[in-house]
Enzyme design. Sequence first.
Site, short mmCIF file in Angstrom:
data_model
loop_
_atom_site.label_atom_id
_atom_site.label_comp_id
_atom_site.label_asym_id
_atom_site.label_seq_id
_atom_site.Cartn_x
_atom_site.Cartn_y
_atom_site.Cartn_z
N LYS A 172 19.84 11.42 64.65
CA LYS A 172 18.90 10.29 64.48
C LYS A 172 18.43 9.73 65.81
O LYS A 172 17.29 9.35 65.98
CB LYS A 172 19.54 9.17 63.65
CG LYS A 172 20.87 8.66 64.19
CD LYS A 172 22.02 9.09 63.34
CE LYS A 172 23.35 8.90 64.03
NZ LYS A 172 24.46 9.04 63.12
N GLU A 196 16.76 15.98 57.61
CA GLU A 196 17.19 15.13 56.48
C GLU A 196 18.51 14.43 56.77
O GLU A 196 18.72 13.27 56.40
CB GLU A 196 17.31 15.99 55.22
CG GLU A 196 17.67 15.24 53.96
CD GLU A 196 16.58 14.29 53.47
OE1 GLU A 196 16.81 13.08 53.57
OE2 GLU A 196 15.53 14.74 52.98
N ILE A 203 21.83 10.92 51.02
CA ILE A 203 20.64 10.51 50.23
C ILE A 203 19.44 11.30 50.74
O ILE A 203 19.11 11.20 51.93
CB ILE A 203 20.33 9.00 50.39
CG1 ILE A 203 21.56 8.14 50.09
CG2 ILE A 203 19.16 8.61 49.49
CD1 ILE A 203 21.33 6.65 50.35
N GLY A 254 36.14 9.02 59.70
CA GLY A 254 35.04 9.87 60.20
C GLY A 254 33.67 9.28 59.99
O GLY A 254 32.68 10.01 60.02
N GLU A 257 30.47 6.37 64.89
CA GLU A 257 29.99 7.18 66.00
C GLU A 257 31.09 7.33 67.05
O GLU A 257 32.04 6.53 67.07
CB GLU A 257 28.78 6.51 66.65
CG GLU A 257 27.58 6.37 65.74
CD GLU A 257 27.07 7.71 65.23
OE1 GLU A 257 26.77 8.58 66.05
OE2 GLU A 257 27.01 7.89 64.00
N ASP A 268 22.54 2.48 65.89
CA ASP A 268 22.44 3.62 64.98
C ASP A 268 21.47 3.29 63.83
O ASP A 268 20.58 4.09 63.50
CB ASP A 268 23.85 3.94 64.45
CG ASP A 268 23.85 4.99 63.38
OD1 ASP A 268 23.84 6.18 63.74
OD2 ASP A 268 23.85 4.63 62.19
N LYS A 272 17.68 4.96 62.73
CA LYS A 272 17.39 5.44 61.37
C LYS A 272 16.17 4.73 60.79
O LYS A 272 15.33 5.34 60.14
CB LYS A 272 18.61 5.25 60.49
CG LYS A 272 19.78 6.15 60.89
CD LYS A 272 21.05 5.73 60.20
CE LYS A 272 22.21 6.66 60.50
NZ LYS A 272 23.50 6.14 60.05
N1 HSE Z 1 28.03 6.25 62.20
C1 HSE Z 1 27.07 6.57 61.22
C2 HSE Z 1 27.25 5.62 60.04
C3 HSE Z 1 27.26 8.00 60.78
O1 HSE Z 1 28.28 4.99 59.96
O2 HSE Z 1 26.35 5.49 59.23
C4 HSE Z 1 26.20 8.51 59.87
O3 HSE Z 1 24.95 8.52 60.47
#
Ligand code: HSE
Length: 387
Positions: A172, A196, A203, A254, A257, A268, A272
């Site tokens: 992204k 995507e 999604i 997981g 980031e 982040d 997006k």
């Molecule tokens: N760190 C991002 C989140 C990972 O938590 O949405 C997915 O893009």
Amino acid sequence: MPWGPLWGRLSDGQSRLKSRLRPNWPPSNWVFISRPIGNRPSPLAASQSGPKAVQLLFSCACHNAHMQEVNIGIVGLGNVGSGTLAILAGNADQIALKLGFRLKVTAVCCRTVATKRIPESLGPVFRTPDWREVVAHPDVDIVAELVGGTSVAAEIVDAAIANRKSVVTANKELMAACGPEIWDRAIRAGINVAMEASVAGGIPIHAVLREGISGDRITALYGILNGTCNYILTEIEKRDAPLETVLAEAQQLGYAEADPSADLDGIDARSKLAILAALAFGEKITPSDIFMEGIRRISPLDFHYAHQLGHTIRLICAARQTPEGLILSVRPALIPRSTILAGVQGAYNAVWVKGTYGEDTFYYGRGAGSLPTGVAVVSDLMRVARE
Ligand code: HSE
């Protein structure tokens, strides 16, 4: 409170983007150049479409003993890369059935490749710690760039394009910052770029905006686009837990980031939103166009006050069309508890789109995590291989 209600007026300093139509970005028809990849003949004759073609596709997949392959090189075997690899191995037959040919992983790369477990069912796979060897490999038709960041990732994408190999990326940050330039180069090279997985993990929101509701004129888009922040906010709300404790859990799961500041400070989510707003409104939008505030200042006490007002708090990415131009923001917002966005819990993401003609549509799913994001990568690989 430092943040306003979601539907309130903007305060000073929030971005108001004047219309800057740019025909090439985002591509209005993100269906790519139809060029055979590798040695694969098209499974469908040009004149065939509809159920007959689907039938042919399936029978081709089932009965062709010498099924052709499209070769994949994966760069980056972290969270998303290992999920992608697991799906390509575990769902290989279903994927072949749907495509009419196999996706074969021929090369993988990561810094610690020697210690990585590659599923045996993939057969022999070339392993290297040097991404250049994957991009230049003669048996790689499509490169999956899954390293993240903007420095090495940009080199990988540039090199893939220079080698006339299509690219699938989950990046992204890179696509929000350099998407138009990458896209221009890809067009000139006659290859495909698909992304995507870059927004909202599982999604398929790009497909929705690019195709599903592309006939509508979108007036607003609201999203919960960061799984880590949503996980943290909902856990603070449920357990009164401090932010640091819940962040450590999100990292273990997981979601976060490598540098969780990107999550906590809204960076982040802002990347997006830049990508989604470009797709939704047909304008070139860069992250710096977007007002941004993260969730660091939110404590359990804020949720107590919000609840007294019948609200909850979510990190909301908003893009609204106004007569003066687009208004774009990422910020924690008060959400009435009765609304659908307030019900989005944990690492789930959601996107609510308002159209002039089709009115409201809502999309929901896991926004982060190895396998949900892996599904988006694999589906892009399938689409690029097909096209
Ligand atoms: N760190 C991002 C989140 C990972 O938590 O949405 C997915 O893009």
